[in-house]
Write a protein that holds these residues in place. Structure first.
Motif, PDB file in Angstrom:
ATOM      1  N   GLN A 173      29.242  82.303 -39.589  1.00  0.00           N
ATOM      2  CA  GLN A 173      29.209  83.011 -38.397  1.00  0.00           C
ATOM      3  C   GLN A 173      29.043  84.365 -38.319  1.00  0.00           C
ATOM      4  N   PRO A 174      28.482  85.114 -37.387  1.00  0.00           N
ATOM      5  CA  PRO A 174      28.244  86.495 -37.554  1.00  0.00           C
ATOM      6  C   PRO A 174      29.620  87.057 -36.756  1.00  0.00           C
ATOM      7  N   THR A 175      30.103  86.355 -35.708  1.00  0.00           N
ATOM      8  CA  THR A 175      31.449  86.725 -35.061  1.00  0.00           C
ATOM      9  C   THR A 175      32.515  85.886 -34.883  1.00  0.00           C
ATOM     10  N   PHE A 176      33.661  86.225 -34.525  1.00  0.00           N
ATOM     11  CA  PHE A 176      34.725  85.037 -34.020  1.00  0.00           C
ATOM     12  C   PHE A 176      34.565  84.382 -33.129  1.00  0.00           C
ATOM     13  N   TYR A 177      33.756  85.003 -32.041  1.00  0.00           N
ATOM     14  CA  TYR A 177      33.536  84.445 -30.405  1.00  0.00           C
ATOM     15  C   TYR A 177      31.847  84.338 -30.500  1.00  0.00           C
ATOM     16  N   SER A 178      31.536  83.450 -29.590  1.00  0.00           N
ATOM     17  CA  SER A 178      29.964  83.299 -29.153  1.00  0.00           C
ATOM     18  C   SER A 178      30.160  82.841 -27.849  1.00  0.00           C
ATOM     19  N   GLU A 179      29.067  83.131 -27.193  1.00  0.00           N
ATOM     20  CA  GLU A 179      28.934  82.706 -25.695  1.00  0.00           C
ATOM     21  C   GLU A 179      27.609  82.100 -25.332  1.00  0.00           C
ATOM     22  N   ALA A 180      27.422  81.131 -24.934  1.00  0.00           N
ATOM     23  CA  ALA A 180      26.267  80.315 -24.496  1.00  0.00           C
ATOM     24  C   ALA A 180      25.752  80.959 -23.349  1.00  0.00           C
ATOM     25  N   ALA A 181      24.418  80.484 -23.044  1.00  0.00           N
ATOM     26  CA  ALA A 181      23.687  80.991 -21.735  1.00  0.00           C
ATOM     27  C   ALA A 181      24.406  80.717 -20.354  1.00  0.00           C
ATOM     28  N   ASP A 182      25.224  79.767 -20.490  1.00  0.00           N
ATOM     29  CA  ASP A 182      25.640  79.017 -19.215  1.00  0.00           C
ATOM     30  C   ASP A 182      27.412  79.864 -19.222  1.00  0.00           C
ATOM     31  N   GLY A 183      27.507  80.787 -19.916  1.00  0.00           N
ATOM     32  CA  GLY A 183      28.970  81.372 -20.152  1.00  0.00           C
ATOM     33  C   GLY A 183      30.107  80.802 -20.906  1.00  0.00           C
ATOM     34  N   THR A 184      29.708  79.714 -21.422  1.00  0.00           N
ATOM     35  CA  THR A 184      30.911  78.745 -22.033  1.00  0.00           C
ATOM     36  C   THR A 184      31.121  79.832 -23.421  1.00  0.00           C
ATOM     37  N   ARG A 185      32.376  79.957 -23.575  1.00  0.00           N
ATOM     38  CA  ARG A 185      32.772  80.632 -24.971  1.00  0.00           C
ATOM     39  C   ARG A 185      33.129  79.734 -26.018  1.00  0.00           C
ATOM     40  N   THR A 186      32.975  79.837 -27.144  1.00  0.00           N
ATOM     41  CA  THR A 186      33.362  79.270 -28.339  1.00  0.00           C
ATOM     42  C   THR A 186      34.217  80.296 -29.383  1.00  0.00           C
ATOM     43  N   GLN A 187      34.881  79.704 -30.210  1.00  0.00           N
ATOM     44  CA  GLN A 187      35.729  80.453 -30.893  1.00  0.00           C
ATOM     45  C   GLN A 187      35.669  79.713 -32.395  1.00  0.00           C
ATOM     46  N   LEU A 188      35.889  80.493 -33.549  1.00  0.00           N
ATOM     47  CA  LEU A 188      35.986  80.143 -34.895  1.00  0.00           C
ATOM     48  C   LEU A 188      37.462  79.696 -34.949  1.00  0.00           C
ATOM     49  N   MET A 189      37.559  78.461 -35.609  1.00  0.00           N
ATOM     50  CA  MET A 189      38.917  77.815 -35.746  1.00  0.00           C
ATOM     51  C   MET A 189      39.351  77.984 -37.400  1.00  0.00           C
ATOM     52  N   PRO A 190      40.584  78.050 -37.507  1.00  0.00           N
ATOM     53  CA  PRO A 190      41.178  78.022 -38.856  1.00  0.00           C
ATOM     54  C   PRO A 190      40.367  77.474 -39.924  1.00  0.00           C
ATOM     55  N   ASP A 191      39.965  76.105 -39.465  1.00  0.00           N
ATOM     56  CA  ASP A 191      39.309  75.260 -40.526  1.00  0.00           C
ATOM     57  C   ASP A 191      37.752  75.442 -40.568  1.00  0.00           C
ATOM     58  N   GLY A 192      37.318  76.777 -40.109  1.00  0.00           N
ATOM     59  CA  GLY A 192      35.799  77.089 -40.012  1.00  0.00           C
ATOM     60  C   GLY A 192      35.101  76.259 -39.212  1.00  0.00           C
ATOM     61  N   THR A 193      35.357  75.488 -38.318  1.00  0.00           N
ATOM     62  CA  THR A 193      34.768  74.815 -37.106  1.00  0.00           C
ATOM     63  C   THR A 193      34.788  75.748 -35.974  1.00  0.00           C
ATOM     64  N   VAL A 194      33.842  75.431 -34.925  1.00  0.00           N
ATOM     65  CA  VAL A 194      33.710  76.047 -33.844  1.00  0.00           C
ATOM     66  C   VAL A 194      34.312  75.376 -32.565  1.00  0.00           C
ATOM     67  N   ALA A 195      34.972  75.759 -31.778  1.00  0.00           N
ATOM     68  CA  ALA A 195      35.605  75.028 -30.680  1.00  0.00           C
ATOM     69  C   ALA A 195      35.512  75.816 -29.479  1.00  0.00           C
ATOM     70  N   PRO A 196      35.583  75.184 -28.172  1.00  0.00           N
ATOM     71  CA  PRO A 196      35.767  75.836 -26.906  1.00  0.00           C
ATOM     72  C   PRO A 196      36.783  76.534 -26.731  1.00  0.00           C
ATOM     73  N   VAL A 197      36.525  77.722 -26.203  1.00  0.00           N
ATOM     74  CA  VAL A 197      37.827  78.694 -25.688  1.00  0.00           C
ATOM     75  C   VAL A 197      38.389  77.941 -24.400  1.00  0.00           C
ATOM     76  N   THR A 198      39.517  77.579 -24.509  1.00  0.00           N
ATOM     77  CA  THR A 198      40.218  76.943 -23.303  1.00  0.00           C
ATOM     78  C   THR A 198      40.728  77.932 -22.255  1.00  0.00           C
ATOM     79  N   PRO A 199      40.676  77.944 -20.742  1.00  0.00           N
ATOM     80  CA  PRO A 199      41.230  78.987 -20.124  1.00  0.00           C
ATOM     81  C   PRO A 199      42.497  78.631 -20.014  1.00  0.00           C
ATOM     82  N   SER A 200      43.216  79.743 -19.775  1.00  0.00           N
ATOM     83  CA  SER A 200      44.785  79.523 -19.526  1.00  0.00           C
ATOM     84  C   SER A 200      45.322  78.771 -18.335  1.00  0.00           C
TER      85      SER A 200
END
Length: 440
Positions: A413-440
């Motif tokens: 992955q080039p960055t820790f976060y990525s953002e889809a066209a619909d505004g959904t953000r994902t984050q790199l997890m410690p195990d190397g997978t990608v998961a959604p960023v859950t709003p507070s």
């Protein structure tokens, strides 16, 4: 963990009993009353509880009841949340919790507002009911202003208890809820205090080389996305006495091999300041002071850490600081070297703490933005700088890659976060997978 969006919460907080009417207890009381909650404030000092009541907004003051611990402790049985907010002393807290546990009602939740004592130390040997219903609920000061609300469960804390606290913090108080782990100083203070304590040490050779404290504060402020208080100004705001207690707690509880262990004690000059009561704004001056002159104007002075004397404050030298946010970290200048050692060191320290202090990077970034008012959290800042450039720099100076930077490189992955066209953000997890960023 139960989602805070659950339609039928198992527990609900509509009333709060706060034991300890100091700055934090009074702030929690005022915020809870403003949210429409029934509030009880108890302290050993009747004047303290009266001051807490005076700090509540007029329109909701009738929601607040006050009293002393000796006279009214049994009254906490009528409240949903029992919040301990007394001094940062483990023995004092444990003794108080024994009394609170005997007085509170079944179904209530109980918490400590400690800023750094691990919950496992508070809970050790306590009843099963206590361990099931307890959490750390850590607000930042001033409570009414600061957005951060760190929530820390113990090993035995029921998910529905964390759900109740998370709902209350987000929906009733309007806070940004951060889920931290039961480690020393949790998230915000673990990283923020590393910045401050390490900064005092790392700045020494720069001061010896002629850099002024004004320049150090200016470099370690707006150019890297931090408040203009910088290093010394922030510690003046907090107080050397508080930082000394933080350092002692870190020295006792940081894991072996942690980089922060090198910076738990003050340098000699700062220790001498603390010993003589030159603590910061609360004592009229620490690293700087403002005095009123006869003509009504104010004079700003700096306590020179090299000479040990007060002098007139001077302008910072920002000649080696590029204009772009964070660009100073790559600048070939003495200011760039300072920024790399202090702020860059803090970023790499943070990148080595996941999943130790939090399950994901988003909780870390939220804690630092909401608790210390950084423009970007550590991982957001690494994305802004370009993780590939940071990795290249660390390899060039033969520094090991922190855990999350190594995970990022291995993931492709080039960055820790990525953002889809619909505004959904994902984050790199410690195990190397990608998961959604859950709003507070």
């Amino acid at each position: 963990m139960t989602s805070i969006e659950s339609a039928e919460p198992a527990r609900r907080i509509d009333s709060v009993a706060i034991i300890g009417a100091g700055t934090m207890g009074a702030g929690i009381a005022a915020a809870s009353a403003a949210a429409g909650c029934r509030v009880l404030v108890l302290d050993t000092d009747p004047e303290a509880v009266q001051r807490a009541l005076d700090g509540v907004d007029d329109e909701c003051r009738d929601l607040v009841d006050i009293g002393t611990v000796d006279d009214r402790l049994d009254d906490i049985a009528g409240y949903d949340w029992v919040c301990e907010a007394v001094i940062e002393d483990l023995a004092t807290k444990r003794d108080l919790f024994e009394r609170l546990e005997a007085a509170r009602s079944d179904g209530s939740v109980i918490s400590s507002n400690t800023s750094g004592i691990p919950l496992r130390q508070i809970s050790e040997g306590m009843s099963e009911r206590f361990r099931r219903d307890v959490a750390i609920t850590h607000f930042f000061n001033p409570v009414r202003v600061m957005k951060l609300f760190e929530l820390v469960p113990g090993e035995d804390t029921e998910p529905e208890v964390i759900d109740a606290f998370a709902r209350f913090g987000a929906e009733r108080l309007g806070k940004g809820v951060v889920h931290a782990k039961d480690t020393v100083n949790f998230i915000g203070n673990r990283i923020g205090c590393f910045f401050m304590l390490s900064g005092l040490h790392v700045a020494k050779p720069f001061l010896a080389g002629g850099m002024t404290q004004e320049t150090i504060d200016a470099v370690l402020g707006v150019p890297i996305g931090l408040p203009p208080t910088g290093l010394y100004g922030l510690i003046d705001l907090i107080g050397l006495d508080v930082m000394e207690l933080v350092g002692a707690n870190l020295a006792e509880n940081l894991p072996a091999g942690d980089r922060g262990l090198d910076f738990t004690a003050f340098p000699e000059t700062e220790q001498a300041m603390a010993d003589r009561g030159q603590l910061g704004r609360k004592t009229g001056g620490g690293f700087s002071r403002r005095t009123k002159l006869d003509d009504g104007s104010r004079k700003t002075e700096t306590f020179d850490l090299v000479t040990g004397e007060w002098r007139a404050a001077g302008p910072p030298d920002l000649g080696g600081v590029p204009a772009g946010l964070g660009e100073v970290l790559f600048a070939d200048s003495v200011q760039g070297e300072l920024a790399r050692h202090v702020f860059g060191g803090t970023l790499t320290y943070a990148a080595d703490l996941v999943p130790e202090i939090a399950d994901d990077i988003a909780n870390v970034d939220n804690a630092i933005r909401w608790g210390f008012n950084w423009v970007h959290g550590p991982f957001e800042m690494l994305d802004h700088l370009g993780p590939d450039l940071v990795i290249e720099f660390l390899r060039g100076v033969d520094e090991p890659l922190p855990a999350m930077l190594a995970t990022l490189e291995a993931s492709g992955q080039p960055t820790f976060y990525s953002e889809a066209a619909d505004g959904t953000r994902t984050q790199l997890m410690p195990d190397g997978t990608v998961a959604p960023v859950t709003p507070s």
